[in-house]
Design a protein around this motif. Structure first.
Motif, PDB file in Angstrom:
ATOM      1  N   ALA A  42       5.923  64.396  52.005  1.00  0.00           N
ATOM      2  CA  ALA A  42       6.923  64.305  50.932  1.00  0.00           C
ATOM      3  C   ALA A  42       7.971  65.404  51.054  1.00  0.00           C
ATOM      4  N   ALA A  43       7.522  66.625  51.366  1.00  0.00           N
ATOM      5  CA  ALA A  43       8.458  67.746  51.481  1.00  0.00           C
ATOM      6  C   ALA A  43       9.457  67.524  52.608  1.00  0.00           C
ATOM      7  N   CYS A  44       8.969  67.053  53.756  1.00  0.00           N
ATOM      8  CA  CYS A  44       9.864  66.804  54.892  1.00  0.00           C
ATOM      9  C   CYS A  44      10.872  65.712  54.567  1.00  0.00           C
ATOM     10  N   GLU A  45      10.387  64.623  53.956  1.00  0.00           N
ATOM     11  CA  GLU A  45      11.278  63.499  53.654  1.00  0.00           C
ATOM     12  C   GLU A  45      12.358  63.879  52.649  1.00  0.00           C
ATOM     13  N   LEU A  46      11.955  64.556  51.572  1.00  0.00           N
ATOM     14  CA  LEU A  46      12.928  64.920  50.539  1.00  0.00           C
ATOM     15  C   LEU A  46      13.947  65.914  51.059  1.00  0.00           C
ATOM     16  N   SER A  47      13.501  66.859  51.858  1.00  0.00           N
ATOM     17  CA  SER A  47      14.416  67.852  52.423  1.00  0.00           C
ATOM     18  C   SER A  47      15.439  67.198  53.346  1.00  0.00           C
ATOM     19  N   GLN A  48      14.971  66.267  54.180  1.00  0.00           N
ATOM     20  CA  GLN A  48      15.877  65.600  55.113  1.00  0.00           C
ATOM     21  C   GLN A  48      16.844  64.665  54.395  1.00  0.00           C
ATOM     22  N   ARG A  49      16.350  63.940  53.393  1.00  0.00           N
ATOM     23  CA  ARG A  49      17.199  62.951  52.708  1.00  0.00           C
ATOM     24  C   ARG A  49      18.266  63.595  51.837  1.00  0.00           C
ATOM     25  N   PHE A  50      17.899  64.695  51.172  1.00  0.00           N
ATOM     26  CA  PHE A  50      18.804  65.235  50.156  1.00  0.00           C
ATOM     27  C   PHE A  50      19.335  66.630  50.478  1.00  0.00           C
ATOM     28  N   GLY A  51      18.902  67.219  51.590  1.00  0.00           N
ATOM     29  CA  GLY A  51      19.441  68.500  52.014  1.00  0.00           C
ATOM     30  C   GLY A  51      19.118  69.655  51.092  1.00  0.00           C
ATOM     31  N   VAL A  52      17.956  69.595  50.426  1.00  0.00           N
ATOM     32  CA  VAL A  52      17.542  70.679  49.540  1.00  0.00           C
ATOM     33  C   VAL A  52      16.297  71.358  50.124  1.00  0.00           C
ATOM     34  N   GLU A  53      16.067  72.583  49.691  1.00  0.00           N
ATOM     35  CA  GLU A  53      14.870  73.293  50.131  1.00  0.00           C
ATOM     36  C   GLU A  53      13.665  72.744  49.370  1.00  0.00           C
ATOM     37  N   VAL A  54      12.655  72.341  50.106  1.00  0.00           N
ATOM     38  CA  VAL A  54      11.442  71.794  49.497  1.00  0.00           C
ATOM     39  C   VAL A  54      10.234  72.500  50.087  1.00  0.00           C
ATOM     40  N   LEU A  55       9.538  73.249  49.248  1.00  0.00           N
ATOM     41  CA  LEU A  55       8.310  73.921  49.640  1.00  0.00           C
ATOM     42  C   LEU A  55       7.136  73.172  49.040  1.00  0.00           C
ATOM     43  N   PHE A  56       5.941  73.393  49.581  1.00  0.00           N
ATOM     44  CA  PHE A  56       4.766  72.804  48.956  1.00  0.00           C
ATOM     45  C   PHE A  56       3.601  73.782  49.004  1.00  0.00           C
ATOM     46  N   ARG A  57       2.735  73.657  48.019  1.00  0.00           N
ATOM     47  CA  ARG A  57       1.538  74.481  47.940  1.00  0.00           C
ATOM     48  C   ARG A  57       0.349  73.588  47.625  1.00  0.00           C
ATOM     49  N   VAL A  58      -0.693  73.700  48.437  1.00  0.00           N
ATOM     50  CA  VAL A  58      -1.928  72.955  48.194  1.00  0.00           C
ATOM     51  C   VAL A  58      -2.749  73.718  47.173  1.00  0.00           C
ATOM     52  N   CYS A  59      -3.083  73.061  46.066  1.00  0.00           N
ATOM     53  CA  CYS A  59      -3.818  73.743  44.998  1.00  0.00           C
ATOM     54  C   CYS A  59      -4.579  72.712  44.179  1.00  0.00           C
ATOM     55  N   ASP A  60      -5.868  72.942  44.017  1.00  0.00           N
ATOM     56  CA  ASP A  60      -6.681  72.113  43.119  1.00  0.00           C
ATOM     57  C   ASP A  60      -6.609  72.750  41.735  1.00  0.00           C
ATOM     58  N   LEU A  61      -5.825  72.158  40.861  1.00  0.00           N
ATOM     59  CA  LEU A  61      -5.559  72.755  39.552  1.00  0.00           C
ATOM     60  C   LEU A  61      -6.747  72.643  38.596  1.00  0.00           C
ATOM     61  N   SER A  62      -7.793  71.932  38.997  1.00  0.00           N
ATOM     62  CA  SER A  62      -9.005  71.928  38.180  1.00  0.00           C
ATOM     63  C   SER A  62      -9.872  73.147  38.465  1.00  0.00           C
ATOM     64  N   GLU A  63      -9.447  73.978  39.430  1.00  0.00           N
ATOM     65  CA  GLU A  63     -10.165  75.209  39.794  1.00  0.00           C
ATOM     66  C   GLU A  63      -9.361  76.417  39.305  1.00  0.00           C
ATOM     67  N   PRO A  64      -9.827  77.126  38.275  1.00  0.00           N
ATOM     68  CA  PRO A  64      -9.062  78.256  37.709  1.00  0.00           C
ATOM     69  C   PRO A  64      -8.680  79.317  38.731  1.00  0.00           C
ATOM     70  N   LEU A  65      -9.540  79.597  39.706  1.00  0.00           N
ATOM     71  CA  LEU A  65      -9.224  80.624  40.696  1.00  0.00           C
ATOM     72  C   LEU A  65      -8.040  80.208  41.572  1.00  0.00           C
ATOM     73  N   GLN A  66      -7.934  78.923  41.852  1.00  0.00           N
ATOM     74  CA  GLN A  66      -6.798  78.469  42.656  1.00  0.00           C
ATOM     75  C   GLN A  66      -5.495  78.560  41.861  1.00  0.00           C
ATOM     76  N   ILE A  67      -5.564  78.330  40.563  1.00  0.00           N
ATOM     77  CA  ILE A  67      -4.357  78.503  39.731  1.00  0.00           C
ATOM     78  C   ILE A  67      -3.944  79.967  39.730  1.00  0.00           C
ATOM     79  N   SER A  68      -4.920  80.862  39.606  1.00  0.00           N
ATOM     80  CA  SER A  68      -4.605  82.293  39.644  1.00  0.00           C
ATOM     81  C   SER A  68      -3.918  82.664  40.942  1.00  0.00           C
ATOM     82  N   GLY A  69      -4.409  82.102  42.062  1.00  0.00           N
ATOM     83  CA  GLY A  69      -3.796  82.376  43.353  1.00  0.00           C
ATOM     84  C   GLY A  69      -2.370  81.865  43.421  1.00  0.00           C
ATOM     85  N   LEU A  70      -2.135  80.680  42.873  1.00  0.00           N
ATOM     86  CA  LEU A  70      -0.781  80.117  42.866  1.00  0.00           C
ATOM     87  C   LEU A  70       0.166  80.983  42.048  1.00  0.00           C
TER      88      LEU A  70
END
Length: 262
Positions: A42-70
């Motif tokens: 999704a990040a690659c496609e959106l960046s190429q189609r619309f010329g905007v910076e698109v970053l992504f972060r893998v995070c399981d938001l049901s895990e409180p420690l991963q939210i803290s890391g984010l």
């Protein structure tokens, strides 16, 4: 450095459609979800189609420690979040006491606690950097009790009332809060919740994620308290206010049981 919109649950469905609608308007994005391959694509496609910076972060938001890391990573990066879209959510179906508790707990962790935690952490960052906007995704389910999906309906009621309260608290701090309440939408949500739309899915009553996202992003310019996309959904919302709660409770229960049985 661009100002970013951070979208949770951005790998598919309404989250991905919101990401596309915002990218189309030149908005830089940070996409958050559990599925690395889907996020990367999704990040690659959106960046190429619309010329905007698109970053992504893998995070399981049901895990409180991963939210803290984010949140820690966002603080350290110095990237400014001007829009937070809390879209990630799951549903379960069937009698509550028959469910595996681990699934119910995951629902509450994701739909309620993760959303509140991100509003708290990123809201504080927004205040320090001059303000921003928060869009929390609830549902038409937030307007009434929902037998055979009791946890899901209740979790979305939390999102609705929490968002409206937060709106009043933060309006003097330069942060605008809106809540999006879509009706039935053609996504994987129902399949993941072991349900089927059945006769409801007639192409008119069920909106596409793209339709919901277009109307939501368009409405965000006005920053209303509540965004209900589609005239049928707005009509239903009026009916909920007029009819006795016991009627709505029975109606929602009947619809949900039919969706389970179909």
């Amino acid at each position: 450095m661009p100002r970013f919109a951070l979208i949770t649950g951005a790998s598919s469905g309404i989250g991905l459609a919101l990401a596309e609608a915002l990218a189309r308007r030149g908005q830089a994005l940070i996409l958050v979800a559990r599925q690395r391959d889907a996020l990367d694509s999704a990040a690659c496609e959106l960046s190429q189609r619309f010329g905007v910076e698109v970053l992504f972060r893998v995070c399981d938001l049901s895990e409180p420690l991963q939210i803290s890391g984010l949140l820690h990573e966002l603080e350290q990066s110095g990237r400014q979040i001007e829009l937070l879209v809390n879209n990630a959510g799951v549903g379960t179906s069937g009698a509550f006491i028959d469910q595996d508790w681990s699934r119910e707990q995951e629902l509450l962790e994701l739909n309620v606690l993760a959303l509140a935690r991100l509003c708290h952490g990123i809201g504080a960052m927004m205040e320090r950097t001059g303000g921003g906007r928060i869009l929390n995704v609830a549902s038409m389910a937030s307007l009434l009790p929902g037998p055979w999906m009791s946890s899901y309906y209740a979790s979305k009621a939390f999102v609705l009332h929490f968002s409206e309260g937060l709106r009043e608290e933060l309006k003097g701090r330069g942060i605008k809060v809106s809540v999006l309440c879509p009706g039935p939408t053609r996504t994987a949500f129902y399949r993941n919740a072991d349900m089927r739309l059945g006769k409801l899915d007639d192409g008119k009553r069920v909106m596409t994620p793209e339709e919901v996202a277009f109307l939501a992003v368009k409405a965000l310019r006005r920053a209303p308290a509540m965004i209900i996309p589609g005239w049928r959904n707005r009509l239903f919302a009026c009916g909920v206010r007029l009819l006795p709660r016991w009627v709505m409770r029975k109606l929602a229960g009947r619809i949900n049981r039919l969706a389970l049985a179909s």
